[in-house]
Design an enzyme around this catalytic site. Structure first.
Site, PDB file in Angstrom:
ATOM      1  N   GLU A 251       5.985  -1.345  15.231  1.00  0.00           N
ATOM      2  CA  GLU A 251       5.196  -0.475  15.511  1.00  0.00           C
ATOM      3  C   GLU A 251       3.785  -0.165  17.231  1.00  0.00           C
ATOM      4  OE1 GLU A 251       2.992   0.418  11.891  1.00  0.00           O
ATOM      5  OE2 GLU A 251       4.808   0.518  10.377  1.00  0.00           O
TER       6      GLU A 251
ATOM      7  N   GLU B 258      10.565  -2.103   7.116  1.00  0.00           N
ATOM      8  CA  GLU B 258       9.238  -2.078   5.829  1.00  0.00           C
ATOM      9  C   GLU B 258       9.408  -0.876   5.275  1.00  0.00           C
ATOM     10  OE1 GLU B 258       5.057  -3.164   7.858  1.00  0.00           O
ATOM     11  OE2 GLU B 258       5.865  -4.070   9.324  1.00  0.00           O
TER      12      GLU B 258
HETATM   13  C1  BG6 Z   1       2.764  -1.466   8.695  1.00  0.00           C
HETATM   14  C2  BG6 Z   1       2.330  -2.649   9.148  1.00  0.00           C
HETATM   15  O1  BG6 Z   1       2.602  -0.815   8.912  1.00  0.00           O
HETATM   16  O2  BG6 Z   1       1.597  -1.478   7.062  1.00  0.00           O
HETATM   17  C3  BG6 Z   1       1.765  -4.345   8.416  1.00  0.00           C
HETATM   18  O3  BG6 Z   1       3.282  -2.702   9.788  1.00  0.00           O
HETATM   19  C4  BG6 Z   1       0.770  -3.500   7.013  1.00  0.00           C
HETATM   20  O4  BG6 Z   1       1.334  -4.712   8.660  1.00  0.00           O
HETATM   21  C5  BG6 Z   1       1.684  -2.379   6.186  1.00  0.00           C
HETATM   22  O5  BG6 Z   1       0.120  -4.681   6.577  1.00  0.00           O
HETATM   23  C6  BG6 Z   1       0.300  -2.093   5.131  1.00  0.00           C
HETATM   24  O6  BG6 Z   1      -0.974  -1.811   5.529  1.00  0.00           O
HETATM   25  P1  BG6 Z   1      -1.985  -1.739   4.810  1.00  0.00           P
HETATM   26  O7  BG6 Z   1      -3.244  -1.134   5.584  1.00  0.00           O
HETATM   27  O8  BG6 Z   1      -1.783  -1.279   3.293  1.00  0.00           O
HETATM   28  O9  BG6 Z   1      -2.133  -2.711   4.386  1.00  0.00           O
END
Ligand code: BG6
Length: 473
Positions: free
Chosen positions: A187, A385
């Site tokens: 990202e 993800e």
């Molecule tokens: C993703 C990132 O966009 O979101 C991760 O690549 C991150 O590193 C994940 O942990 C979740 O985000 P958050 O802010 O809900 O913990």
């Protein structure tokens, strides 16, 4: 709970729930999870790791981190990696993605190597391969070595792209025999947006010209890494991980439609087009040129970007991007921000994850797949993800175990859309959930839990959550 992928080689059918566990990997579809070095490893006094931006920022402004939780300890993977890797098989992984911390290998960003760090990753990757797990390794997850920020202005300086290439080349040579798929950046728009437009990540500048430079130099670095990777071995496979949500306009009013188009240019195409097609979208270049924001570039670099496109894409998807035309004309004296082109739109009646506040829109995944198919040559991709963050997850504990059925439903609903997309020709080769064991998150610390496995922060004990236990049986 009944869901999973299985069946023959070409088609993927929804069959019984095995989550990540009982799915057939005979068709080569990858099942597993993603995490990153800075969010899991932690530091030990004698480990030789140098500071990255997060280590430094936490030291000077711990108050800006949720409940003062910083990157120093995270999930202590550096100490517990062997027992953690045992859990990979127990939770049914056939694939696993993590990242190398640049500052663990090169504490100063370039130059002297930290041999303890080099050996650590070697041991971890060897163990993963011994377990027969497909390994994806990312080279950068928001974690620039602080020395490069201090000495050279970080990504604002083109030299950083070349320092990154040296680091990447070192990794390809050192771990190439163990890594199945490489990733240049996770990202990359996030550090640009949060670090240079909004005061959310270090170095928290608000400066559009700096932001554009950072984005361009990051893209250059990614293309340089693709080049180095194929020079080390033409058979090595390398991609980039992008957050590719389409921008959905509030309405079909031309102003809303234009806002969505520009949002997509900034948020997705700024890296997607050069990475996959080898060039920047003309409309984005025009917007920057009109505002005198084009970075310093030369034709050699543009050719390098053109000639070194990625072998595959990683796609992160959590929530859709909904936008509307800006309500107000910008104040000419205020800094240029995205709001001058579009503003976030909160759609009435949207489905929401009440434990994180993010919208849930499964169809976004299908739309991403269609976009890749129609506009990006149906390049191979992996969902790198997707997951559900839950604040206060301990309230779902029953008989000592977090009963996260909501997470099963979330995954199931997204898999249905992915399945539909694959049936319609999407070239998707795997599903990686965020994340394996509850991990630390940048500004949110351990507030939102995403793991298949629960982490007790006090004792560092790992306990399988409900679906993970299901996978075991
Ligand atoms: C993703 C990132 O966009 O979101 C991760 O690549 C991150 O590193 C994940 O942990 C979740 O985000 P958050 O802010 O809900 O913990």
């Amino acid at each position: 709970m009944c869901l999973g992928f299985g069946g023959g080689c070409a088609t993927i059918e929804l069959v019984e729930w095995g989550g990540l566990g009982h799915v057939s990997s005979s068709n080569g579809f990858l099942w597993g999870s993603s995490t990153s070095g800075p969010q899991t490893e932690g530091r030990l006094a004698q480990d030789g790791k140098g500071d990255n931006l997060w280590d430094y920022w936490y030291r000077i402004e711990p108050n800006r981190f949720y409940q003062g939780q910083g990157p120093d300890k995270t999930s202590t993977f550096y100490e517990h990696w062997e027992e953690d890797l045992d859990l990979l098989l127990e939770t049914g992984h056939t694939a696993f993605r993590t990242s190398i911390q640049w500052s663990r290998i090169f504490p100063e960003g370039r130059g002297e190597i930290n041999q303890a760090g080099v050996d650590f990753y070697r041991r971890v990757f060897e163990k993963i391969k011994e377990k027969g797990i497909h390994l994806l390794v990312n080279l950068y997850h928001f974690d620039l070595p602080m020395a490069l920020q201090e000495q050279g202005d970080g990504w604002e300086n083109k030299e950083t792209a070349y320092a990154y290439q040296e680091y990447a080349r070192f990794c390809f040579k050192t771990y190439g025999d163990l890594v199945d798929q490489w990733i240049t950046f996770n990202e990359p728009i996030v550090p640009v947006e949060f670090g240079y437009f909004y005061d959310a990540h270090f170095p928290h500048k608000v400066d559009a010209a700096a932001a554009v430079k950072v984005a361009y130099h990051t893209q250059l670095a990614s293309s340089l890494a693709v080049k180095a990777c194929h020079e080390v071995d033409p058979n090595y496979r390398i991609g980039i991980v992008l957050n590719l949500t389409p921008a959905y306009p509030r309405s079909q009013h031309p102003a809303d439609v234009k806002a969505a188009r520009i949002a997509e240019l900034f948020q997705a195409k700024s890296f997607l087009d050069p990475s996959v097609l080898g060039h920047y979208p003309e409309e984005l270049v025009e917007i920057l040129r009109e505002r005198d924001l084009l970075p310093d570039y030369d034709p050699f670099e543009l050719r390098l970007i053109e000639e070194n496109t990625v072998d595959y894409l990683g796609v992160n998807y959590y929530q859709p991007l909904r936008v509307a035309a800006p309500r107000y004309a910008p104040n000419p004296a205020s800094p240029l921000l995205f709001e001058q082109f579009y503003e976030p739109y909160v759609m009435p009646g949207r489905k929401i994850n009440p434990h994180r506040g993010w919208e849930i829109y499964e169809q976004g995944l299908y739309d991403i797949a269609q976009n890749i198919k129609e506009n990006y040559g149906n390049i191979e991709w992996i969902l790198t993800e997707n997951g559900m963050g839950v604040e206060g997850e301990e309230k779902f504990r029953k008989d000592g175990v977090i009963q996260d059925d909501y997470r099963i439903d979330f995954v199931k609903d997204h898999l249905r859309e992915l399945h539909r997309a694959i049936q319609d020709g999407a070239n998707c080769k795997g599903y990686l959930i965020w994340t394996f064991i509850d991990c630390w998150s940048w500004l949110n610390g351990y507030k939102n839990r995403y793991g298949l496995v629960e982490l007790d922060l006090e004792s560092q004990k790992r306990t399988l959550k409900n679906p993970a236990i299901g996978l075991k049986n």
